[in-house]
Design an enzyme around this catalytic site. Structure first.
Site, PDB file in Angstrom:
ATOM      1  CB  SER A 186     -20.733  30.908 -11.456  1.00 63.25           C
ATOM      2  OG  SER A 186     -21.412  32.061 -11.054  1.00 63.25           O
ATOM      3  CG  HIS A 232     -21.558  26.703  -9.895  1.00 65.87           C
ATOM      4  ND1 HIS A 232     -22.261  27.079  -8.771  1.00 65.87           N
ATOM      5  CD2 HIS A 232     -21.696  27.722 -10.775  1.00 65.87           C
ATOM      6  CE1 HIS A 232     -22.784  28.284  -8.961  1.00 65.87           C
ATOM      7  NE2 HIS A 232     -22.463  28.686 -10.174  1.00 65.87           N
TER       8      HIS A 232
END
Length: 288
Positions: A186, A232
């Site tokens: 991610s 992230h």
């Protein structure tokens, strides 16, 4: 009656008389040494010289447009992620609980273990996934974003941006989520979100849709439990800065040639990678 003058010999084959000549350089040439041209015919030397004089078409990032055909790097990254997931599932004898495998245990990003010298975790974490749904979501995003980013950036720059994003996510986790065990692609994929926004700005297209997707995904990261928000954000920041360094920094520094622009772009990405590694090392030193 005047005799006919002897035919000229081919410049590459002196033993072959010919009445033909290159319309570009004027040298006599036999049919084997001539190629059809828009006007007349050119000898093989002039054809070769003409091809050398044609500048290759490049993208805004300076990558050869020939690399735009098939996004091999994106496909290879997907294949590696799937293969590693298969290994973890096989080791744990479970598709849904694959995080019980020894490879998963050795590669998951646990900051205290990195501080103990297990540096493979800062890279390996980007190829691990908690179950098939996690893998499917990330690989779908990589497939969509990776193809377009690779087409514009070129293969080597795309790899560099992906690596910088992955390390940026790891650096953020090392500093801001030291009591977690983080895994997944991610962080690198968020970096590709940022890269795509920068690419659209460079192409003078609206990045609104990408920015909306980034906002939605960040909202999901905040709302759902056990989601690495800092990973992230770190990947998003690193991917955005790396791509801006490639596409905008040469203009801001007024690079005088394509070679200088490429050097500045590569220098920016290298600086981000080194910076991420320094941050990871500093966090590890603090933990130890």
């Amino acid at each position: 009656m005047n005799p006919q003058p002897p035919a000229s010999a081919c410049f590459r084959h002196p033993d072959r008389p010919t009445g033909l000549a290159c319309t570009r350089c004027g040298r006599a040439a036999c049919p084997e040494c001539l190629r059809p041209a828009s006007v007349g015919q050119h000898c093989v030397d002039c054809v070769r010289q003409g091809q050398a004089d044609v500048r290759p078409v490049r993208t805004v990032a300076g990558a050869p447009a020939a690399q735009r055909s098939v996004p091999y790097v994106t496909y290879v990254l997907i294949a590696i992620n799937v293969a590693i997931f298969g290994i973890t599932a096989g080791q744990s004898h479970s598709i849904t609980s694959n995080y019980g495998s020894t490879l998963f245990y050795d590669w998951v990003l646990a900051p205290p273990r990195v501080a103990d010298g297990e540096w493979i975790r800062v890279l390996g974490t980007g190829f691990l996934h908690y179950g098939p749904l996690h893998l499917l979501v990330n690989m779908f995003a990589l497939f969509i974003l990776g193809r377009d980013c690779e087409m514009v950036l070129g293969r080597l720059r795309f790899i560099a941006v992906y690596l910088a994003s992955l390390l940026g996510g790891s650096a953020a986790v090392m500093w801001l989520a030291q009591d977690t065990a983080t895994a997944g692609a991610s962080g690198a994929i968020y970096g590709l979100f940022g890269a795509m926004a920068v690419i659209l700005l460079r192409l003078r297209q609206s990045p609104t849709q990408v920015l909306v997707l980034i906002a939605i995904n960040l909202l999901i990261s905040v709302s759902l439990p056990n989601v690495s928000l800092w990973g992230h954000l770190g990947g998003l920041a690193a991917g955005t800065l790396a791509t801006a360094g490639i596409l905008f920094l040469p203009q801001w520094l007024k690079a005088g040639s394509p070679q200088a622009a490429r050097t500045i772009g590569w220098g920016a990405v290298a600086g981000l990678v080194v910076g991420a590694l320094v941050l990871i090392a500093a966090a590890a030193a603090q933990l130890s």
